[in-house]
Design a protein around this motif. Sequence first.
Motif, PDB file in Angstrom:
ATOM      1  N   UNK A   1       7.711   4.724  -1.295  1.00  0.00           N
ATOM      2  CA  UNK A   1       7.861   5.016   0.132  1.00  0.00           C
ATOM      3  C   UNK A   1       6.655   4.451   0.882  1.00  0.00           C
ATOM      4  N   UNK A   2       6.772   4.404   2.209  1.00  0.00           N
ATOM      5  CA  UNK A   2       5.669   3.897   3.029  1.00  0.00           C
ATOM      6  C   UNK A   2       4.418   4.746   2.813  1.00  0.00           C
ATOM      7  N   UNK A   3       4.586   6.061   2.778  1.00  0.00           N
ATOM      8  CA  UNK A   3       3.452   6.955   2.547  1.00  0.00           C
ATOM      9  C   UNK A   3       2.896   6.777   1.139  1.00  0.00           C
ATOM     10  N   UNK A   4       3.790   6.572   0.165  1.00  0.00           N
ATOM     11  CA  UNK A   4       3.346   6.357  -1.203  1.00  0.00           C
ATOM     12  C   UNK A   4       2.499   5.102  -1.339  1.00  0.00           C
ATOM     13  N   UNK A   5       2.897   4.035  -0.649  1.00  0.00           N
ATOM     14  CA  UNK A   5       2.139   2.779  -0.674  1.00  0.00           C
ATOM     15  C   UNK A   5       0.760   2.964  -0.043  1.00  0.00           C
ATOM     16  N   UNK A   6       0.711   3.696   1.076  1.00  0.00           N
ATOM     17  CA  UNK A   6      -0.563   3.944   1.741  1.00  0.00           C
ATOM     18  C   UNK A   6      -1.491   4.753   0.842  1.00  0.00           C
ATOM     19  N   UNK A   7      -0.943   5.727   0.116  1.00  0.00           N
ATOM     20  CA  UNK A   7      -1.757   6.532  -0.800  1.00  0.00           C
ATOM     21  C   UNK A   7      -2.263   5.709  -1.977  1.00  0.00           C
ATOM     22  N   UNK A   8      -1.454   4.753  -2.426  1.00  0.00           N
ATOM     23  CA  UNK A   8      -1.877   3.881  -3.522  1.00  0.00           C
ATOM     24  C   UNK A   8      -3.109   3.075  -3.112  1.00  0.00           C
ATOM     25  N   UNK A   9      -3.054   2.500  -1.911  1.00  0.00           N
ATOM     26  CA  UNK A   9      -4.188   1.713  -1.420  1.00  0.00           C
ATOM     27  C   UNK A   9      -5.401   2.606  -1.201  1.00  0.00           C
ATOM     28  N   UNK A  10      -5.167   3.780  -0.618  1.00  0.00           N
ATOM     29  CA  UNK A  10      -6.261   4.696  -0.287  1.00  0.00           C
ATOM     30  C   UNK A  10      -7.052   5.115  -1.519  1.00  0.00           C
ATOM     31  N   UNK A  11      -6.386   5.220  -2.662  1.00  0.00           N
ATOM     32  CA  UNK A  11      -7.049   5.722  -3.875  1.00  0.00           C
ATOM     33  C   UNK A  11      -8.135   4.783  -4.389  1.00  0.00           C
ATOM     34  N   UNK A  12      -8.031   3.490  -4.100  1.00  0.00           N
ATOM     35  CA  UNK A  12      -9.039   2.534  -4.587  1.00  0.00           C
ATOM     36  C   UNK A  12      -9.645   1.700  -3.453  1.00  0.00           C
ATOM     37  N   UNK A  13      -9.310   2.043  -2.207  1.00  0.00           N
ATOM     38  CA  UNK A  13      -9.774   1.263  -1.052  1.00  0.00           C
ATOM     39  C   UNK A  13     -11.207   1.667  -0.693  1.00  0.00           C
ATOM     40  N   UNK A  14     -12.183   1.074  -1.365  1.00  0.00           N
ATOM     41  CA  UNK A  14     -13.579   1.465  -1.188  1.00  0.00           C
ATOM     42  C   UNK A  14     -14.147   1.069   0.173  1.00  0.00           C
ATOM     43  N   UNK A  15     -13.699  -0.055   0.736  1.00  0.00           N
ATOM     44  CA  UNK A  15     -14.233  -0.502   2.024  1.00  0.00           C
ATOM     45  C   UNK A  15     -13.359  -0.079   3.204  1.00  0.00           C
ATOM     46  N   UNK A  16     -12.313   0.706   2.927  1.00  0.00           N
ATOM     47  CA  UNK A  16     -11.475   1.310   3.972  1.00  0.00           C
ATOM     48  C   UNK A  16     -10.874   0.287   4.937  1.00  0.00           C
ATOM     49  N   UNK A  17     -10.437  -0.852   4.402  1.00  0.00           N
ATOM     50  CA  UNK A  17      -9.800  -1.866   5.255  1.00  0.00           C
ATOM     51  C   UNK A  17      -8.279  -1.863   5.112  1.00  0.00           C
ATOM     52  N   UNK A  18      -7.754  -0.847   4.399  1.00  0.00           N
ATOM     53  CA  UNK A  18      -6.300  -0.650   4.250  1.00  0.00           C
ATOM     54  C   UNK A  18      -5.605  -1.800   3.539  1.00  0.00           C
ATOM     55  N   UNK A  19      -6.305  -2.461   2.635  1.00  0.00           N
ATOM     56  CA  UNK A  19      -5.709  -3.488   1.786  1.00  0.00           C
ATOM     57  C   UNK A  19      -6.540  -3.591   0.517  1.00  0.00           C
ATOM     58  N   UNK A  20      -6.003  -4.289  -0.479  1.00  0.00           N
ATOM     59  CA  UNK A  20      -6.639  -4.366  -1.791  1.00  0.00           C
ATOM     60  C   UNK A  20      -7.302  -5.724  -2.011  1.00  0.00           C
ATOM     61  N   UNK A  21      -8.599  -5.695  -2.268  1.00  0.00           N
ATOM     62  CA  UNK A  21      -9.276  -6.906  -2.707  1.00  0.00           C
ATOM     63  C   UNK A  21      -9.063  -7.027  -4.217  1.00  0.00           C
ATOM     64  N   UNK A  22      -9.478  -8.148  -4.806  1.00  0.00           N
ATOM     65  CA  UNK A  22      -9.286  -8.306  -6.249  1.00  0.00           C
ATOM     66  C   UNK A  22     -10.108  -7.267  -7.014  1.00  0.00           C
ATOM     67  N   UNK A  23     -11.322  -6.968  -6.522  1.00  0.00           N
ATOM     68  CA  UNK A  23     -12.150  -5.957  -7.183  1.00  0.00           C
ATOM     69  C   UNK A  23     -11.454  -4.593  -7.155  1.00  0.00           C
ATOM     70  N   UNK A  24     -10.891  -4.224  -6.019  1.00  0.00           N
ATOM     71  CA  UNK A  24     -10.192  -2.941  -5.915  1.00  0.00           C
ATOM     72  C   UNK A  24      -8.930  -2.943  -6.774  1.00  0.00           C
ATOM     73  N   UNK A  25      -8.318  -4.101  -6.914  1.00  0.00           N
ATOM     74  CA  UNK A  25      -7.155  -4.238  -7.790  1.00  0.00           C
ATOM     75  C   UNK A  25      -7.553  -3.972  -9.242  1.00  0.00           C
ATOM     76  N   UNK A  26      -8.724  -4.482  -9.645  1.00  0.00           N
ATOM     77  CA  UNK A  26      -9.214  -4.238 -10.999  1.00  0.00           C
ATOM     78  C   UNK A  26      -9.540  -2.768 -11.221  1.00  0.00           C
ATOM     79  N   UNK A  27      -9.944  -2.084 -10.168  1.00  0.00           N
ATOM     80  CA  UNK A  27     -10.256  -0.654 -10.278  1.00  0.00           C
ATOM     81  C   UNK A  27      -9.024   0.142 -10.721  1.00  0.00           C
ATOM     82  N   UNK A  28      -7.840  -0.338 -10.344  1.00  0.00           N
ATOM     83  CA  UNK A  28      -6.606   0.334 -10.755  1.00  0.00           C
ATOM     84  C   UNK A  28      -6.526   0.371 -12.275  1.00  0.00           C
ATOM     85  N   UNK A  29      -6.797  -0.765 -12.914  1.00  0.00           N
ATOM     86  CA  UNK A  29      -6.693  -0.854 -14.366  1.00  0.00           C
ATOM     87  C   UNK A  29      -7.861  -0.137 -15.056  1.00  0.00           C
ATOM     88  N   UNK A  30      -9.024  -0.118 -14.392  1.00  0.00           N
ATOM     89  CA  UNK A  30     -10.151   0.658 -14.946  1.00  0.00           C
ATOM     90  C   UNK A  30      -9.801   2.138 -14.972  1.00  0.00           C
TER      91      UNK A  30
END
Length: 233
Positions: free
Chosen positions: A122-151
Amino acid sequence: MATDELSSKLSRRLQIEEGNEEPVAVDVPGQQNGSEEKPSTANADTELGAKLLRREELNEGHGEHHQPSMRVFNPYTEFKEFSRNQIKEMEKLFKTYDAGKDNYIDLMELKLMMEKLGAPQTHLGLKNMIKEVDEDLDNKLSFREFLLIFRKAAAGELAEDSGLSVLARLSEIDVSTEGVKGAKTFFEAKVQAINESNRFEAEIRQEQEAKKKQAEEQKQRRAAFKELQSAFK
Protein backbone atom coordinates in the motif's frame (compact mmCIF):
# COMPACT_ATOMS: atom_id res chain seq x y z
CA MET A 1 18.28 46.88 -5.63
CA ALA A 2 16.20 45.10 -2.99
CA THR A 3 19.27 44.52 -0.80
CA ASP A 4 20.10 48.26 -0.74
CA GLU A 5 16.52 49.10 0.22
CA LEU A 6 16.52 46.54 3.02
CA SER A 7 19.87 47.85 4.25
CA SER A 8 18.50 51.42 4.28
CA LYS A 9 15.43 50.36 6.25
CA LEU A 10 17.52 48.43 8.77
CA SER A 11 19.89 51.40 9.23
CA ARG A 12 16.95 53.76 9.77
CA ARG A 13 15.41 51.43 12.36
CA LEU A 14 18.69 51.25 14.28
CA GLN A 15 18.94 55.07 14.28
CA ILE A 16 15.39 55.36 15.62
CA GLU A 17 16.10 52.83 18.39
CA GLU A 18 19.26 54.71 19.40
CA GLY A 19 17.33 58.02 19.54
CA ASN A 20 19.22 59.64 16.70
CA GLU A 21 16.12 60.05 14.59
CA GLU A 22 12.44 60.59 15.30
CA PRO A 23 10.01 57.92 14.08
CA VAL A 24 7.50 59.01 11.46
CA ALA A 25 3.93 57.87 11.96
CA VAL A 26 2.33 56.18 9.00
CA ASP A 27 -1.39 55.59 8.72
CA VAL A 28 -2.21 52.01 7.87
CA PRO A 29 -5.75 51.17 6.73
CA GLY A 30 -7.60 49.00 9.24
CA GLN A 31 -5.14 49.72 12.10
CA GLN A 32 -6.12 51.87 15.09
CA ASN A 33 -3.87 54.65 16.41
CA GLY A 34 -1.57 53.49 19.19
CA SER A 35 -1.93 49.82 18.34
CA GLU A 36 1.21 47.73 18.51
CA GLU A 37 2.84 46.04 15.54
CA LYS A 38 1.68 42.51 14.92
CA PRO A 39 4.07 39.86 16.32
CA SER A 40 4.27 38.05 12.98
CA THR A 41 5.45 41.25 11.25
CA ALA A 42 7.95 41.94 14.00
CA ASN A 43 9.34 38.41 13.80
CA ALA A 44 9.65 38.64 10.03
CA ASP A 45 11.50 41.95 10.30
CA THR A 46 13.84 40.53 12.95
CA GLU A 47 14.60 37.47 10.83
CA LEU A 48 15.10 39.65 7.76
CA GLY A 49 17.45 41.93 9.66
CA ALA A 50 19.48 38.97 10.95
CA LYS A 51 19.84 37.58 7.43
CA LEU A 52 20.91 40.96 6.11
CA LEU A 53 23.52 41.40 8.86
CA ARG A 54 24.78 37.87 8.16
CA ARG A 55 25.13 38.70 4.45
CA GLU A 56 27.04 41.90 5.24
CA GLU A 57 29.39 39.94 7.55
CA LEU A 58 30.08 37.42 4.79
CA ASN A 59 30.73 40.19 2.27
CA GLU A 60 33.18 41.84 4.66
CA GLY A 61 34.94 38.55 5.36
CA HIS A 62 33.90 38.31 9.03
CA GLY A 63 31.80 35.18 8.68
CA GLU A 64 32.36 31.73 7.21
CA HIS A 65 30.30 29.89 4.67
CA HIS A 66 29.11 26.53 6.02
CA GLN A 67 28.87 23.80 3.43
CA PRO A 68 27.72 20.23 4.11
CA SER A 69 30.55 17.72 4.33
CA MET A 70 30.81 15.37 1.35
CA ARG A 71 31.73 11.94 2.65
CA VAL A 72 32.87 9.37 0.10
CA PHE A 73 30.83 6.19 0.45
CA ASN A 74 32.65 2.89 -0.10
CA PRO A 75 30.23 -0.05 0.27
CA TYR A 76 33.04 -2.61 0.42
CA THR A 77 34.66 -1.07 3.49
CA GLU A 78 31.47 0.02 5.28
CA PHE A 79 29.52 -3.22 4.74
CA LYS A 80 32.27 -5.73 5.45
CA GLU A 81 29.76 -8.38 6.52
CA PHE A 82 28.92 -8.88 2.83
CA SER A 83 31.20 -10.23 0.13
CA ARG A 84 32.04 -8.18 -2.95
CA ASN A 85 29.84 -10.48 -5.04
CA GLN A 86 26.88 -9.94 -2.71
CA ILE A 87 27.30 -6.16 -2.84
CA LYS A 88 27.58 -6.27 -6.63
CA GLU A 89 24.31 -8.23 -6.78
CA MET A 90 22.63 -5.65 -4.52
CA GLU A 91 23.98 -2.84 -6.70
CA LYS A 92 22.66 -4.58 -9.81
CA LEU A 93 19.22 -4.91 -8.21
CA PHE A 94 19.30 -1.26 -7.10
CA LYS A 95 20.19 0.01 -10.57
CA THR A 96 17.50 -2.18 -12.16
CA TYR A 97 14.76 -0.28 -10.33
CA ASP A 98 16.44 3.15 -10.36
CA ALA A 99 14.36 4.11 -13.40
CA GLY A 100 15.30 7.78 -13.15
CA LYS A 101 19.04 6.94 -13.10
CA ASP A 102 19.56 9.52 -10.33
CA ASN A 103 21.13 7.02 -7.87
CA TYR A 104 17.97 6.94 -5.77
CA ILE A 105 14.89 4.75 -5.52
CA ASP A 106 11.87 6.94 -4.85
CA LEU A 107 8.38 5.95 -3.74
CA MET A 108 7.07 5.13 -7.23
CA GLU A 109 10.19 3.15 -8.14
CA LEU A 110 9.90 1.19 -4.89
CA LYS A 111 6.23 0.55 -5.70
CA LEU A 112 7.21 -0.88 -9.08
CA MET A 113 9.97 -2.94 -7.49
CA MET A 114 7.65 -4.57 -4.94
CA GLU A 115 5.10 -5.29 -7.67
CA LYS A 116 7.77 -6.96 -9.82
CA LEU A 117 8.87 -9.03 -6.82
CA GLY A 118 5.28 -10.22 -6.40
CA ALA A 119 4.65 -8.40 -3.11
CA PRO A 120 2.73 -5.16 -3.85
CA GLN A 121 2.46 -2.73 -0.95
CA THR A 122 0.00 0.00 0.00
CA HIS A 123 1.02 3.65 -0.27
CA LEU A 124 1.42 3.83 3.51
CA GLY A 125 3.36 0.56 3.52
CA LEU A 126 5.81 1.92 0.94
CA LYS A 127 6.31 5.12 2.95
CA ASN A 128 7.01 3.06 6.09
CA MET A 129 9.54 0.94 4.20
CA ILE A 130 11.50 4.03 3.17
CA LYS A 131 11.15 5.62 6.62
CA GLU A 132 12.75 2.61 8.34
CA VAL A 133 16.13 3.14 6.64
CA ASP A 134 15.84 6.77 5.44
CA GLU A 135 18.72 8.23 7.48
CA ASP A 136 18.84 11.61 5.69
CA LEU A 137 15.03 12.01 5.67
CA ASP A 138 14.77 12.79 1.95
CA ASN A 139 11.91 10.28 1.43
CA LYS A 140 13.87 8.11 -1.00
CA LEU A 141 16.51 5.37 -0.85
CA SER A 142 20.15 5.92 -1.66
CA PHE A 143 22.32 2.88 -2.42
CA ARG A 144 23.75 3.01 1.12
CA GLU A 145 20.25 3.01 2.62
CA PHE A 146 19.33 0.17 0.27
CA LEU A 147 22.25 -1.85 1.67
CA LEU A 148 20.99 -1.13 5.19
CA ILE A 149 17.91 -3.21 4.33
CA PHE A 150 20.06 -6.30 3.81
CA ARG A 151 22.21 -5.52 6.86
CA LYS A 152 19.09 -5.39 9.02
CA ALA A 153 17.75 -8.55 7.37
CA ALA A 154 21.00 -10.45 8.02
CA ALA A 155 21.04 -9.27 11.65
CA GLY A 156 17.41 -10.29 12.18
CA GLU A 157 16.35 -6.71 12.91
CA LEU A 158 13.37 -6.70 10.54
CA ALA A 159 9.89 -7.86 11.45
CA GLU A 160 9.02 -11.02 9.54
CA ASP A 161 5.96 -9.49 7.91
CA SER A 162 7.50 -6.06 7.20
CA GLY A 163 7.85 -4.80 3.65
CA LEU A 164 11.65 -4.57 3.93
CA SER A 165 11.85 -8.16 5.15
CA VAL A 166 9.79 -9.28 2.16
CA LEU A 167 12.04 -7.26 -0.18
CA ALA A 168 15.20 -8.83 1.22
CA ARG A 169 13.70 -12.32 1.09
CA LEU A 170 12.37 -12.08 -2.48
CA SER A 171 15.45 -10.38 -3.96
CA GLU A 172 17.23 -13.75 -4.24
CA ILE A 173 20.39 -12.36 -2.62
CA ASP A 174 21.79 -14.66 0.06
CA VAL A 175 22.67 -12.50 3.07
CA SER A 176 23.03 -15.32 5.60
CA THR A 177 26.55 -14.46 6.74
CA GLU A 178 28.26 -15.08 10.07
CA GLY A 179 29.82 -11.88 11.36
CA VAL A 180 32.64 -11.33 13.84
CA LYS A 181 30.10 -10.41 16.51
CA GLY A 182 29.02 -14.07 16.53
CA ALA A 183 32.42 -15.22 17.80
CA LYS A 184 32.62 -16.77 21.27
CA THR A 185 36.06 -15.49 22.22
CA PHE A 186 38.39 -12.62 21.37
CA PHE A 187 40.84 -14.94 19.62
CA GLU A 188 38.08 -16.54 17.60
CA ALA A 189 36.96 -13.07 16.57
CA LYS A 190 40.53 -12.27 15.52
CA VAL A 191 40.67 -15.38 13.35
CA GLN A 192 37.33 -14.50 11.75
CA ALA A 193 38.50 -10.95 11.05
CA ILE A 194 41.64 -12.28 9.34
CA ASN A 195 39.58 -14.75 7.32
CA GLU A 196 37.25 -11.93 6.24
CA SER A 197 40.23 -9.87 5.12
CA ASN A 198 41.73 -12.81 3.23
CA ARG A 199 38.39 -13.53 1.57
CA PHE A 200 38.12 -9.90 0.48
CA GLU A 201 41.61 -9.99 -1.05
CA ALA A 202 40.87 -13.34 -2.72
CA GLU A 203 37.73 -11.93 -4.34
CA ILE A 204 39.71 -8.98 -5.69
CA ARG A 205 42.33 -11.34 -7.14
CA GLN A 206 39.58 -13.43 -8.74
CA GLU A 207 38.11 -10.33 -10.37
CA GLN A 208 41.53 -9.28 -11.63
CA GLU A 209 42.20 -12.76 -13.02
CA ALA A 210 38.80 -12.81 -14.74
CA LYS A 211 39.47 -9.40 -16.34
CA LYS A 212 42.95 -10.53 -17.39
CA LYS A 213 41.55 -13.70 -18.96
CA GLN A 214 38.85 -11.70 -20.76
CA ALA A 215 41.45 -9.27 -22.14
CA GLU A 216 43.59 -12.18 -23.33
CA GLU A 217 40.64 -13.80 -25.08
CA GLN A 218 39.81 -10.51 -26.81
CA LYS A 219 43.43 -10.21 -27.91
CA GLN A 220 43.37 -13.71 -29.38
CA ARG A 221 40.10 -13.03 -31.20
CA ARG A 222 41.52 -9.84 -32.73
CA ALA A 223 44.65 -11.69 -33.83
CA ALA A 224 42.56 -14.47 -35.41
CA PHE A 225 40.40 -11.89 -37.19
CA LYS A 226 43.46 -10.08 -38.60
CA GLU A 227 44.90 -13.40 -39.77
CA LEU A 228 41.60 -14.21 -41.49
CA GLN A 229 41.58 -10.79 -43.16
CA SER A 230 45.10 -11.21 -44.47
CA ALA A 231 44.15 -14.58 -45.97
CA PHE A 232 41.57 -12.90 -48.24
CA LYS A 233 43.93 -10.18 -49.44
